[in-house]
Write a protein that holds these residues in place. Structure first.
Motif, PDB file in Angstrom:
ATOM      1  N   HIS A  58      -4.972   1.596  33.908  1.00  0.00           N
ATOM      2  CA  HIS A  58      -5.110   0.684  32.776  1.00  0.00           C
ATOM      3  C   HIS A  58      -5.883   1.299  31.618  1.00  0.00           C
ATOM      4  O   HIS A  58      -6.359   0.594  30.735  1.00  0.00           O
ATOM      5  N   ARG A  61     -10.430   2.659  28.649  1.00  0.00           N
ATOM      6  CA  ARG A  61     -11.164   1.494  28.159  1.00  0.00           C
ATOM      7  C   ARG A  61     -10.685   0.189  28.787  1.00  0.00           C
ATOM      8  O   ARG A  61     -11.148  -0.880  28.426  1.00  0.00           O
ATOM      9  N   ASP A  63      -7.756  -1.133  28.392  1.00  0.00           N
ATOM     10  CA  ASP A  63      -6.961  -1.901  27.430  1.00  0.00           C
ATOM     11  C   ASP A  63      -5.450  -1.749  27.617  1.00  0.00           C
ATOM     12  O   ASP A  63      -4.684  -2.401  26.922  1.00  0.00           O
ATOM     13  N   LYS A  64      -5.009  -0.944  28.552  1.00  0.00           N
ATOM     14  CA  LYS A  64      -3.577  -0.766  28.797  1.00  0.00           C
ATOM     15  C   LYS A  64      -3.181  -1.629  29.981  1.00  0.00           C
ATOM     16  O   LYS A  64      -3.859  -1.671  30.986  1.00  0.00           O
ATOM     17  N   GLN A  65      -2.061  -2.312  29.869  1.00  0.00           N
ATOM     18  CA  GLN A  65      -1.641  -3.230  30.932  1.00  0.00           C
ATOM     19  C   GLN A  65      -0.270  -2.821  31.474  1.00  0.00           C
ATOM     20  O   GLN A  65       0.632  -3.645  31.598  1.00  0.00           O
TER      21      GLN A  65
END
Length: 69
Positions: A58, A61, A63-65
């Motif tokens: 992810h 940080r 912030d990736k899904q």
């Protein structure tokens, strides 16, 4: 208790051996300094030669899904 990243940023003698090397960072979203600055940002601001950064699925940080539909 002092985290390693905080010692690295505070003590120039610890950074000297890294100045002539290529550095890779393995981190996750909770990899922060005592001031809650992400380690990636802190190393970059310190002028250390980052060559690569690795993190979990992810993102560094969080912030990736990917694969989260």
């Amino acid at each position: 208790m002092t985290f390693g990243i905080d010692r690295l940023l505070a003590e120039a003698e610890l950074r000297r051996p890294l100045a002539s090397r290529r550095i890779a960072l393995l981190a996750h979203p909770a990899s922060v300094t005592r001031d809650l600055v992400h380690t990636l940002d802190a190393l970059f601001a310190a002028g250390l030669p980052l060559a690569a950064a690795f993190g979990p699925q992810h993102g560094l940080r969080g912030d990736k899904q990917h694969n989260m539909v």
